[in-house]
Design a protein around this motif. Structure first.
Motif, mmCIF file in Angstrom:
data_model
loop_
_atom_site.group_PDB
_atom_site.id
_atom_site.type_symbol
_atom_site.label_atom_id
_atom_site.label_comp_id
_atom_site.label_asym_id
_atom_site.label_seq_id
_atom_site.Cartn_x
_atom_site.Cartn_y
_atom_site.Cartn_z
ATOM 1 N N CYS A 80 0.810 -1.227 0.000
ATOM 2 C CA CYS A 80 0.000 0.000 0.000
ATOM 3 C C CYS A 80 0.839 1.272 0.000
ATOM 4 O O CYS A 80 0.274 2.359 0.010
ATOM 5 C CB CYS A 80 -0.956 0.002 1.184
ATOM 6 S SG CYS A 80 -0.145 0.237 2.776
ATOM 7 N N LYS A 81 2.192 1.124 0.005
ATOM 8 C CA LYS A 81 3.106 2.274 -0.056
ATOM 9 C C LYS A 81 3.142 3.105 1.205
ATOM 10 O O LYS A 81 3.707 4.195 1.216
ATOM 11 C CB LYS A 81 2.780 3.181 -1.248
ATOM 12 C CG LYS A 81 3.079 2.532 -2.571
ATOM 13 C CD LYS A 81 2.873 3.524 -3.666
ATOM 14 C CE LYS A 81 3.261 2.952 -5.016
ATOM 15 N NZ LYS A 81 2.862 3.827 -6.110
ATOM 16 N N ALA A 82 2.534 2.666 2.275
ATOM 17 C CA ALA A 82 2.613 3.417 3.520
ATOM 18 C C ALA A 82 4.059 3.511 3.972
ATOM 19 O O ALA A 82 4.821 2.559 3.820
ATOM 20 C CB ALA A 82 1.777 2.727 4.598
ATOM 21 N N LEU A 83 4.419 4.655 4.516
ATOM 22 C CA LEU A 83 5.766 4.872 5.015
ATOM 23 C C LEU A 83 5.784 4.542 6.502
ATOM 24 O O LEU A 83 5.026 5.112 7.276
ATOM 25 C CB LEU A 83 6.164 6.321 4.764
ATOM 26 C CG LEU A 83 7.616 6.623 4.443
ATOM 27 C CD1 LEU A 83 8.152 5.696 3.358
ATOM 28 C CD2 LEU A 83 7.740 8.060 4.030
ATOM 29 N N LEU A 84 6.646 3.618 6.885
ATOM 30 C CA LEU A 84 6.660 3.146 8.268
ATOM 31 C C LEU A 84 8.049 3.272 8.863
ATOM 32 O O LEU A 84 9.040 3.248 8.143
ATOM 33 C CB LEU A 84 6.238 1.669 8.307
ATOM 34 C CG LEU A 84 4.885 1.346 7.671
ATOM 35 C CD1 LEU A 84 4.748 -0.146 7.483
ATOM 36 C CD2 LEU A 84 3.762 1.894 8.504
ATOM 37 N N ASN A 142 -3.937 5.613 -5.345
ATOM 38 C CA ASN A 142 -4.839 4.584 -4.843
ATOM 39 C C ASN A 142 -4.814 4.437 -3.330
ATOM 40 O O ASN A 142 -4.802 3.335 -2.791
ATOM 41 C CB ASN A 142 -4.519 3.237 -5.476
ATOM 42 C CG ASN A 142 -5.495 2.931 -6.593
ATOM 43 O OD1 ASN A 142 -6.679 3.274 -6.503
ATOM 44 N ND2 ASN A 142 -5.002 2.295 -7.639
ATOM 45 N N ILE A 143 -4.786 5.569 -2.648
ATOM 46 C CA ILE A 143 -4.716 5.565 -1.195
ATOM 47 C C ILE A 143 -6.100 5.866 -0.629
ATOM 48 O O ILE A 143 -6.768 6.798 -1.076
ATOM 49 C CB ILE A 143 -3.695 6.627 -0.714
ATOM 50 C CG1 ILE A 143 -2.290 6.192 -1.112
ATOM 51 C CG2 ILE A 143 -3.805 6.848 0.786
ATOM 52 C CD1 ILE A 143 -1.278 7.330 -1.080
ATOM 53 N N ASP A 144 -6.557 5.073 0.333
ATOM 54 C CA ASP A 144 -7.872 5.357 0.898
ATOM 55 C C ASP A 144 -7.842 5.603 2.406
ATOM 56 O O ASP A 144 -8.871 5.735 3.040
ATOM 57 C CB ASP A 144 -8.872 4.257 0.541
ATOM 58 C CG ASP A 144 -8.429 2.894 1.018
ATOM 59 O OD1 ASP A 144 -7.405 2.812 1.713
ATOM 60 O OD2 ASP A 144 -9.120 1.909 0.699
ATOM 61 N N ARG A 186 1.181 8.769 5.897
ATOM 62 C CA ARG A 186 2.369 9.091 5.098
ATOM 63 C C ARG A 186 2.594 7.992 4.083
ATOM 64 O O ARG A 186 2.562 6.811 4.433
ATOM 65 C CB ARG A 186 3.600 9.138 6.012
ATOM 66 C CG ARG A 186 3.964 10.499 6.515
ATOM 67 C CD ARG A 186 5.224 10.377 7.324
ATOM 68 N NE ARG A 186 5.169 9.155 8.135
ATOM 69 C CZ ARG A 186 5.721 9.027 9.335
ATOM 70 N NH1 ARG A 186 6.393 10.018 9.841
ATOM 71 N NH2 ARG A 186 5.615 7.905 10.006
ATOM 72 N N TYR A 187 2.823 8.383 2.842
ATOM 73 C CA TYR A 187 3.023 7.385 1.810
ATOM 74 C C TYR A 187 4.221 7.722 0.936
ATOM 75 O O TYR A 187 4.469 8.896 0.641
ATOM 76 C CB TYR A 187 1.775 7.273 0.916
ATOM 77 C CG TYR A 187 0.577 6.734 1.655
ATOM 78 C CD1 TYR A 187 0.306 5.376 1.685
ATOM 79 C CD2 TYR A 187 -0.257 7.601 2.341
ATOM 80 C CE1 TYR A 187 -0.780 4.888 2.371
ATOM 81 C CE2 TYR A 187 -1.354 7.120 3.029
ATOM 82 C CZ TYR A 187 -1.602 5.757 3.052
ATOM 83 O OH TYR A 187 -2.666 5.284 3.748
ATOM 84 N N ALA A 188 4.928 6.694 0.518
ATOM 85 C CA ALA A 188 6.030 6.886 -0.421
ATOM 86 C C ALA A 188 5.443 7.049 -1.817
ATOM 87 O O ALA A 188 4.434 6.422 -2.155
ATOM 88 C CB ALA A 188 6.966 5.678 -0.383
ATOM 89 N N ILE A 189 6.063 7.903 -2.609
ATOM 90 C CA ILE A 189 5.583 8.073 -3.985
ATOM 91 C C ILE A 189 6.077 6.917 -4.849
ATOM 92 O O ILE A 189 5.338 6.352 -5.640
ATOM 93 C CB ILE A 189 6.028 9.434 -4.550
ATOM 94 C CG1 ILE A 189 5.297 10.558 -3.794
ATOM 95 C CG2 ILE A 189 5.741 9.523 -6.048
ATOM 96 C CD1 ILE A 189 5.754 11.937 -4.156
ATOM 97 N N LYS A 190 7.342 6.569 -4.663
ATOM 98 C CA LYS A 190 7.881 5.397 -5.355
ATOM 99 C C LYS A 190 8.337 4.375 -4.336
ATOM 100 O O LYS A 190 9.031 4.702 -3.394
ATOM 101 C CB LYS A 190 9.059 5.793 -6.241
ATOM 102 C CG LYS A 190 8.653 6.376 -7.566
ATOM 103 C CD LYS A 190 9.862 6.616 -8.417
ATOM 104 C CE LYS A 190 9.477 7.427 -9.650
ATOM 105 N NZ LYS A 190 10.663 8.033 -10.267
ATOM 106 N N CYS A 191 7.919 3.158 -4.512
ATOM 107 C CA CYS A 191 8.296 2.081 -3.586
ATOM 108 C C CYS A 191 8.490 0.816 -4.397
ATOM 109 O O CYS A 191 7.591 0.366 -5.088
ATOM 110 C CB CYS A 191 7.178 1.891 -2.564
ATOM 111 S SG CYS A 191 7.478 0.532 -1.432
ATOM 112 N N ARG A 192 9.718 0.291 -4.354
ATOM 113 C CA ARG A 192 9.931 -0.940 -5.117
ATOM 114 C C ARG A 192 10.907 -1.881 -4.418
ATOM 115 O O ARG A 192 11.483 -1.534 -3.430
ATOM 116 C CB ARG A 192 10.438 -0.602 -6.515
ATOM 117 C CG ARG A 192 11.634 0.275 -6.464
ATOM 118 C CD ARG A 192 12.138 0.736 -7.784
ATOM 119 N NE ARG A 192 13.231 1.623 -7.461
ATOM 120 C CZ ARG A 192 13.296 2.897 -7.793
ATOM 121 N NH1 ARG A 192 12.384 3.430 -8.511
ATOM 122 N NH2 ARG A 192 14.296 3.632 -7.420
#
Ligand SMILES: [Zn+2]
Length: 69
Positions: free
Chosen positions: A15-19, A57-59, A63-69
């Motif tokens: 989900c790209k959440a930043l933790l 696509n965040i609901d 905090r979310y990363a824009i790019k995460c791979r």
């Protein structure tokens, strides 16, 4: 974002959440798959009205990363 800051955080691959790097499970989607290879981040306060949230696509707020791979 400096390298020092990014080293303290990791992103959830699902989900790209930043933790924080010590997190063992994602509070958002309960995934335990993370990556430290991320760049850029956004803070979402109101996913309902945020264009960025829709694009990524965040609901849930957070905090979310824009790019995460
Ligand atoms: Zn997640």
């Amino acid at each position: 974002m400096s390298k020092r800051v990014s080293a303290r955080f990791k992103c959830c691959l699902k989900c790209k959440a930043l933790l924080p790097s010590q997190a063992s499970i994602c509070p958002n989607c309960k995934s335990s798959e993370f990556s430290t290879d991320w760049s850029g981040f956004v803070i979402i306060f109101d996913p309902e009205t945020s264009l960025i949230a829709k694009t990524l696509n965040i609901d849930k707020p957070g905090r979310y990363a824009i790019k995460c791979r």
